[in-house]
Write a protein that holds these residues in place. Structure first.
Motif, PDB file in Angstrom:
ATOM      1  N   UNK A   1       0.822  -1.204   0.000  1.00 35.92           N
ATOM      2  CA  UNK A   1       0.000   0.000   0.000  1.00 35.92           C
ATOM      3  C   UNK A   1       0.859   1.258   0.000  1.00 35.92           C
ATOM      4  N   UNK A   2       1.773   1.370   0.942  1.00 34.16           N
ATOM      5  CA  UNK A   2       2.594   2.580   1.019  1.00 34.16           C
ATOM      6  C   UNK A   2       3.515   2.698  -0.197  1.00 34.16           C
ATOM      7  N   UNK A   3       4.105   1.593  -0.618  1.00 33.91           N
ATOM      8  CA  UNK A   3       5.032   1.679  -1.741  1.00 33.91           C
ATOM      9  C   UNK A   3       4.314   2.032  -3.044  1.00 33.91           C
ATOM     10  N   UNK A   4       3.111   1.514  -3.245  1.00 39.04           N
ATOM     11  CA  UNK A   4       2.361   1.902  -4.442  1.00 39.04           C
ATOM     12  C   UNK A   4       1.962   3.370  -4.361  1.00 39.04           C
ATOM     13  N   UNK A   5       1.490   3.817  -3.186  1.00 37.33           N
ATOM     14  CA  UNK A   5       1.105   5.216  -3.025  1.00 37.33           C
ATOM     15  C   UNK A   5       2.285   6.136  -3.343  1.00 37.33           C
ATOM     16  N   UNK A   6       3.456   5.793  -2.838  1.00 42.00           N
ATOM     17  CA  UNK A   6       4.637   6.612  -3.080  1.00 42.00           C
ATOM     18  C   UNK A   6       5.048   6.560  -4.550  1.00 42.00           C
ATOM     19  N   UNK A   7       4.968   5.389  -5.157  1.00 40.63           N
ATOM     20  CA  UNK A   7       5.315   5.240  -6.568  1.00 40.63           C
ATOM     21  C   UNK A   7       4.425   6.127  -7.432  1.00 40.63           C
ATOM     22  N   UNK A   8       3.136   6.173  -7.117  1.00 36.21           N
ATOM     23  CA  UNK A   8       2.200   7.001  -7.886  1.00 36.21           C
ATOM     24  C   UNK A   8       2.535   8.477  -7.743  1.00 36.21           C
ATOM     25  N   UNK A   9       2.875   8.889  -6.529  1.00 33.88           N
ATOM     26  CA  UNK A   9       3.279  10.290  -6.322  1.00 33.88           C
ATOM     27  C   UNK A   9       4.505  10.623  -7.161  1.00 33.88           C
TER      28      UNK A   9
ATOM     29  N   UNK B   1      -0.872  16.993  -2.989  1.00 32.03           N
ATOM     30  CA  UNK B   1      -0.183  15.741  -3.291  1.00 32.03           C
ATOM     31  C   UNK B   1       1.234  15.747  -2.713  1.00 32.03           C
ATOM     32  N   UNK B   2       1.915  16.871  -2.817  1.00 35.13           N
ATOM     33  CA  UNK B   2       3.270  16.958  -2.280  1.00 35.13           C
ATOM     34  C   UNK B   2       3.284  16.803  -0.765  1.00 35.13           C
ATOM     35  N   UNK B   3       2.267  17.344  -0.108  1.00 37.59           N
ATOM     36  CA  UNK B   3       2.179  17.211   1.344  1.00 37.59           C
ATOM     37  C   UNK B   3       1.969  15.754   1.747  1.00 37.59           C
ATOM     38  N   UNK B   4       1.107  15.070   1.029  1.00 35.28           N
ATOM     39  CA  UNK B   4       0.873  13.653   1.301  1.00 35.28           C
ATOM     40  C   UNK B   4       2.133  12.841   1.005  1.00 35.28           C
ATOM     41  N   UNK B   5       2.786  13.158  -0.109  1.00 33.56           N
ATOM     42  CA  UNK B   5       4.022  12.452  -0.460  1.00 33.56           C
ATOM     43  C   UNK B   5       5.081  12.615   0.622  1.00 33.56           C
ATOM     44  N   UNK B   6       5.168  13.815   1.194  1.00 37.59           N
ATOM     45  CA  UNK B   6       6.157  14.058   2.235  1.00 37.59           C
ATOM     46  C   UNK B   6       5.925  13.147   3.439  1.00 37.59           C
ATOM     47  N   UNK B   7       4.659  12.919   3.797  1.00 41.35           N
ATOM     48  CA  UNK B   7       4.365  12.012   4.896  1.00 41.35           C
ATOM     49  C   UNK B   7       4.762  10.583   4.578  1.00 41.35           C
ATOM     50  N   UNK B   8       4.509  10.140   3.350  1.00 35.68           N
ATOM     51  CA  UNK B   8       4.905   8.798   2.935  1.00 35.68           C
ATOM     52  C   UNK B   8       6.429   8.665   2.940  1.00 35.68           C
ATOM     53  N   UNK B   9       7.107   9.689   2.454  1.00 34.79           N
ATOM     54  CA  UNK B   9       8.571   9.662   2.428  1.00 34.79           C
ATOM     55  C   UNK B   9       9.156   9.589   3.833  1.00 34.79           C
ATOM     56  N   UNK B  10       8.579  10.335   4.753  1.00 36.19           N
ATOM     57  CA  UNK B  10       9.100  10.304   6.121  1.00 36.19           C
ATOM     58  C   UNK B  10       9.004   8.905   6.704  1.00 36.19           C
ATOM     59  N   UNK B  11       7.883   8.229   6.453  1.00 36.70           N
ATOM     60  CA  UNK B  11       7.713   6.865   6.958  1.00 36.70           C
ATOM     61  C   UNK B  11       8.744   5.931   6.323  1.00 36.70           C
ATOM     62  N   UNK B  12       8.957   6.062   5.031  1.00 34.70           N
ATOM     63  CA  UNK B  12       9.914   5.236   4.303  1.00 34.70           C
ATOM     64  C   UNK B  12      11.337   5.512   4.781  1.00 34.70           C
ATOM     65  N   UNK B  13      11.686   6.800   4.895  1.00 32.86           N
ATOM     66  CA  UNK B  13      13.033   7.162   5.316  1.00 32.86           C
ATOM     67  C   UNK B  13      13.316   6.748   6.752  1.00 32.86           C
ATOM     68  N   UNK B  14      12.323   6.917   7.632  1.00 34.53           N
ATOM     69  CA  UNK B  14      12.516   6.499   9.020  1.00 34.53           C
ATOM     70  C   UNK B  14      12.851   5.014   9.089  1.00 34.53           C
TER      71      UNK B  14
END
Length: 368
Positions: free
Chosen positions: A83-91, A112-125
């Motif tokens: 779910x998260x990886x597909x969401x980030x890929x789409x962004x 969209x950029x704001x949502x992407x930033x949240x996904x990136x933070x989770x991935x980077x953490x």
């Protein structure tokens, strides 16, 4: 003789027509939210609304989005899951080709950029938790030296395919890898304007080869499309996005993340160095397996090209790119090391997925 665009578009025997992909099906609330956004009107979105709702559902709850989004705790979601990886890929895809059913204006839409930033933070953490950080004694040079140590009798998908792999297993790997290889070199190209001087010139020289040295039919993306067609697989860009597992999206998302953030220019360079250093021996093993199976020439040609070209790229990256970057900007060395180690982490996860399936007698990609 020149062929008109109309002739190409209407000729059913032509494989060269580029088809802009459409949005895939959702894998969960995060990817569903991104898809709902991209299908909507970018001018009607409220900046920060969805991203804020992921933190506090009382802040924003429009009818446009699925109710289960607002029961989703972003920071408990599997950072490597579908779910998260597909969401980030789409962004990220909005910065590449995009989607036929998504307004191009979404690329820089704050929501969209704001949502992407949240996904990136989770991935980077998660990456910073799971990828060992560089110590004061670690150097980019020693890290690259370790990458050059090859065990001729090692384990992993490329060894299996060299010695015992079947044609169907090769096809599974091709389909899994298509999400990257059909945009090969594009994610790394984002780093070019972030480099300077000799490092930039050398980096561009490597990318120039990846993009065919000025010849459209030699672009590595096109060579992989030829490989897919020769394997009776879809050569459409993102053709397998609807079915590919998240573990095959993660390596591409990692490249996009590094490339799109100036902060991670050193990691982007380290990632490309790791890619090019490990490519020749891995490609040689895959080539040997394809020759053993008498596979179509287009398949062998793709890996033969990577054996030859990437061996040269390795030396350029080690000395002229990484070496010059670290000398001129010593603060980037830890990020170069992080880029190398993160590359190994996500590639090892994909390899484990593939080998686990094959050892169980299953397909590594039932989506083909």
């Amino acid at each position: 003789m020149l062929v008109s665009a109309e002739a190409i578009a209407t000729d059913p025997t032509t494989d060269g027509v580029f088809r802009v992909p459409t949005l895939p099906s959702a894998r969960g609330p995060l990817s569903r939210t991104v898809i709902d956004l991209l299908r909507g009107d970018p001018d009607a979105a409220r900046p920060g609304g969805v991203a804020a709702a992921l933190q506090d559902p009382d802040l924003f709850s429009p009818d446009l989005f699925s109710p289960d989004l607002f029961s989703t705790d972003l920071f408990s979601t599997d950072p490597y899951g579908d779910d998260l990886q597909l969401a980030l890929y789409l962004c990220y895809e909005m910065h590449y080709v995009g989607f036929a059913d998504a307004d191009a204006a979404w690329e820089w839409q704050p929501e969209l950029l704001s949502l992407r930033a949240g996904l990136e933070r989770r991935f980077l953490d998660a990456l910073h938790r799971d990828v060992p950080a560089a110590t004061a004694d670690d150097t980019a040079g020693s890290e690259m030296d370790e990458l050059c140590i090859e065990n001729p009798d090692g384990a992993g998908a490329s060894y299996h395919l060299r010695d015992n792999g079947t044609w169907e297993q090769f096809r599974q790997l091709f389909a899994l890898r298509s999400l990257y290889h059909l945009k090969e070199a594009d994610p790394h190209a984002w780093a070019i304007p972030r480099l300077r001087g000799h490092a930039k010139a050398a980096y561009v020289a490597v990318e120039f080869d990846e993009f065919g040295g000025g010849r459209g039919d030699a672009v590595h993306q096109e060579l992989f499309a030829d490989l897919l067609r020769a394997s009776d697989l879809s050569a459409d860009y993102l053709g397998y996005l609807d079915t590919v597992p998240g573990v095959a999206l993660t390596p591409v998302n990692l490249m996009s993340l590094f490339g799109l953030h100036r902060r991670y220019r050193g990691a982007a360079v380290g990632h490309l160095a790791a890619t090019e250093i490990t490519s020749p021996p891995g490609s040689q093993r895959l080539l040997a397996g394809l020759e053993r199976l008498d596979a179509p020439e287009a398949c062998r040609h793709f890996y033969r090209e990577h054996v030859e070209a990437d061996a040269v790229h390795e030396q350029i990256l080690r000395t002229d790119v990484v070496g010059d970057l670290v000398r001129s900007a010593p603060d980037t060395e830890a990020d170069v090391i992080f880029g190398i180690r993160a590359f190994l982490f996500v590639e090892d996860a994909l390899d484990a997925h593939v080998m686990g399936a094959w050892e169980r007698g299953e397909s590594a990609f039932p989506g083909i």
